[in-house]
Design a protein around this motif. Structure first.
Motif, PDB file in Angstrom:
ATOM      1  N   HIS A 147       0.746  -1.192  -0.020  1.00  0.00           N
ATOM      2  CA  HIS A 147       0.129  -0.140   0.049  1.00  0.00           C
ATOM      3  C   HIS A 147       0.820   1.225   0.147  1.00  0.00           C
ATOM      4  N   SER A 148       1.912   1.109   0.779  1.00  0.00           N
ATOM      5  CA  SER A 148       2.945   2.351   0.670  1.00  0.00           C
ATOM      6  C   SER A 148       3.622   2.790  -0.561  1.00  0.00           C
ATOM      7  N   ARG A 150       2.476   1.709  -3.342  1.00  0.00           N
ATOM      8  CA  ARG A 150       1.347   2.449  -4.478  1.00  0.00           C
ATOM      9  C   ARG A 150       0.983   3.880  -4.164  1.00  0.00           C
ATOM     10  N   ASP A 151       1.108   4.223  -2.833  1.00  0.00           N
ATOM     11  CA  ASP A 151       1.027   5.600  -2.451  1.00  0.00           C
ATOM     12  C   ASP A 151       2.195   6.380  -2.725  1.00  0.00           C
ATOM     13  N   GLN A 152       3.208   5.990  -2.658  1.00  0.00           N
ATOM     14  CA  GLN A 152       4.572   6.672  -3.190  1.00  0.00           C
ATOM     15  C   GLN A 152       4.558   7.017  -4.694  1.00  0.00           C
ATOM     16  N   GLN A 154       1.904   6.987  -6.756  1.00  0.00           N
ATOM     17  CA  GLN A 154       0.668   7.749  -7.202  1.00  0.00           C
ATOM     18  C   GLN A 154       0.923   9.284  -6.688  1.00  0.00           C
ATOM     19  N   ARG A 155       1.741   9.452  -5.503  1.00  0.00           N
ATOM     20  CA  ARG A 155       1.830  10.832  -4.981  1.00  0.00           C
ATOM     21  C   ARG A 155       2.719  11.363  -5.661  1.00  0.00           C
ATOM     22  N   ALA A 240      -6.395   6.820  -1.701  1.00  0.00           N
ATOM     23  CA  ALA A 240      -5.037   6.586  -1.216  1.00  0.00           C
ATOM     24  C   ALA A 240      -4.782   4.961  -0.838  1.00  0.00           C
ATOM     25  N   SER A 241      -5.794   4.398  -0.729  1.00  0.00           N
ATOM     26  CA  SER A 241      -5.694   2.790  -0.488  1.00  0.00           C
ATOM     27  C   SER A 241      -5.478   2.167  -1.844  1.00  0.00           C
ATOM     28  N   GLY A 242      -5.423   2.828  -3.078  1.00  0.00           N
ATOM     29  CA  GLY A 242      -5.264   2.234  -4.222  1.00  0.00           C
ATOM     30  C   GLY A 242      -6.552   1.352  -4.769  1.00  0.00           C
TER      31      GLY A 242
END
Length: 299
Positions: A147-148, A150-152, A154-155, A240-242
């Protein structure tokens, strides 16, 4: 047009990153030979294909292909001045990569050459060293979960792309069963029912007279606002959770009046907050319009 090259050592999370980029709207290609990059761009321009590309290039390529990537990217920048080229490189500590291969029991692509895993990882580092040195973004995934990561991604990339989470709103009737694929189910059987109005009984929640009747009911309007606020409030956390899709089912007794009206109403009010809003009415046996289309599109 944007060309994003994704690389890194095996086990560092490239498939997860590629999936995150696909969710952002990139056309993703895994393990494309570098020699085909120019042909890919020419074809995309000739076909006037909209969108950006994310290409995964790693140790599965032939050594000559890998060595040519930096020079090919430089040539692409000159030949296509409007093209934005970016390189993202993923890596992790060797011990972590060892553990991941042990957990997945998948072979490293270089072990087919007779190398032990430790030697294969070291050789892979050498093969990709030039790409790593030219990376615009280095991500260490040693202590990063799915999850983190994917978040990186996407950010870092997401500000170039609109959010693309798709919201599917589905009306249904409880007497025919609850949809099995729904992420959230809202029961609206407690609201005033047009079924008991003789003139409205044969109509649906899309007919103007039923819409006007339901809109005049204070309880219906209050609950419509509550549902809208709930979904709007959690939309950011869902993205945020993808999550790429969210299916919300709205049910009344027969799936003909109240649930249909509320699904349409939510589609109108939530379309600015999601990449796409789709509406389907199960008991009407017709696929609903996209919430971004005009009201005149309604049958």
């Amino acid at each position: 047009m944007k060309l994003l090259i994704l690389s890194g050592r095996s086990g560092s999370g490239k498939s997860i990153a590629l999936g995150a980029l696909e969710d952002l709207g990139f056309h993703c290609i895994d393990n494309l030979p570098a020699s085909l990059l120019e042909a890919l761009l020419r074809q995309a321009e000739a076909e006037q294909r909209p969108g950006d590309f994310a290409i995964s290039i790693d140790a599965r390529s032939l050594p000559g292909e890998l060595q040519s990537v930096p020079s090919r990217l430089a040539l692409l920048r000159k030949a296509h001045p409007r093209l934005e080229v970016q390189v993202i490189y993923l890596d992790a500590e060797t011990a972590t990569l060892h553990r991941r291969f042990g957990e997945t029991r998948r072979p490293h692509p270089l072990t087919t050459q007779g190398l032990l895993l430790t030697d294969a990882l070291a050789r892979e580092h050498e093969l990709l060293e030039d790409l790593r040195a030219r990376a615009d973004l280095l991500i260490d995934t040693t202590r990063t979960n799915v999850h983190s990561l994917r978040d990186q991604i996407q950010r870092h990339v997401g500000h170039h792309h609109p959010r693309l989470t798709t919201l599917m709103l589905r009306s249904f009737g409880f007497k025919h069963g609850v949809p099995q694929d729904a992420d959230l189910v809202f029961d609206v059987r407690f609201l005033p029912n047009p079924h008991w109005e003789t003139a409205l009984r044969p109509l649906t929640g899309r007919d103007p007279s039923v819409v006007a009747w339901l809109a005049s009911q204070e309880e219906v309007e209050t609950h419509a606002e509550e549902l809208r606020d709930t979904l709007q409030r959690w939309q950011g956390r869902l993205e945020a959770s993808g999550r790429a899709y969210l299916t919300v089912a709205v049910g009344c007794t027969g799936g003909q009046h109240r649930s249909v009206y509320l699904a349409e109403r939510l589609g109108d009010t939530l379309s600015p907050y999601f990449g796409q809003v789709l509406i389907a009415h199960r008991e009407l046996h017709t696929l609903g319009r996209s919430a971004s289309s005009s009201k005149s599109d309604r049958p």
